[in-house]
Design an enzyme around this catalytic site. Sequence first.
Site, short mmCIF file in Angstrom:
data_model
loop_
_atom_site.label_atom_id
_atom_site.label_comp_id
_atom_site.label_asym_id
_atom_site.label_seq_id
_atom_site.Cartn_x
_atom_site.Cartn_y
_atom_site.Cartn_z
N GLU A 5 38.87 41.33 31.16
CA GLU A 5 38.89 42.49 31.87
C GLU A 5 37.60 42.28 32.93
O GLU A 5 36.76 41.67 32.94
CB GLU A 5 37.97 43.18 30.86
CG GLU A 5 38.54 44.89 30.77
CD GLU A 5 38.66 45.64 30.98
OE1 GLU A 5 38.09 46.91 30.89
OE2 GLU A 5 39.46 45.24 29.27
N ASP A 6 38.17 42.83 34.00
CA ASP A 6 36.90 43.42 35.55
C ASP A 6 37.00 41.58 35.92
O ASP A 6 35.39 41.62 36.35
CB ASP A 6 36.27 43.39 34.91
CG ASP A 6 36.46 45.87 34.41
OD1 ASP A 6 37.16 44.95 34.34
OD2 ASP A 6 35.90 45.64 33.93
N SER A 7 38.20 40.53 35.43
CA SER A 7 37.17 39.41 36.52
C SER A 7 38.65 39.00 37.88
O SER A 7 39.23 40.54 37.16
CB SER A 7 37.40 38.41 35.59
OG SER A 7 38.71 38.01 35.08
#
Length: 178
Positions: A5-7
């Site tokens: 997540e959030d990459s």
Amino acid sequence: GYNQEDSIIFNKSSLQRGLFRSCYFKTYDSTEMSDNKNNMDELFLNPTKHNIDINLKKEYNFSKLDDDGFIKEGTYIRENDVLIGKYSKMGAGANTNYMDSSVATKKSGEGVVDKVFCDYYNTNKQRLCKVRICTERVPEVGDKFASRHGQKGTVGIVLPQEDMPFTKDGIVPDLIIN
């Protein structure tokens, strides 16, 4: 990892073309000083070009200085390259001691000398010198990016263009936000 997540997944070819490159500026400065009370003077000079017995710091590289003790604009510098040649003179007569007070780049301070400014700053003809270094930064794994709306993420992987997904027309994205 790149799929958490959030990459962000970056296209390596886009980075090589200059996507999100930035310049980081760092300024080094020094001044000439006189202290009549302690009989001490600090002066700009290239210590390797003059016949003064100065104990030079062995880890410093003085080869890029001009005769006045300043580095030239446009010079590529590395760690421990001297930017401003300076020495301290203590005592008078036969008891005079000379010490190296040169200003050199710090650790991981490589880059290009962007600007050198030198001028008198008081009525005693003492000079002030400022040297600005420009270092180019290329995004790499672990760097944080954010949109104007506060959606932030870190670079998880930099993929070659041939490994990136593509549309039926062959369009490849520059980055993928997960």
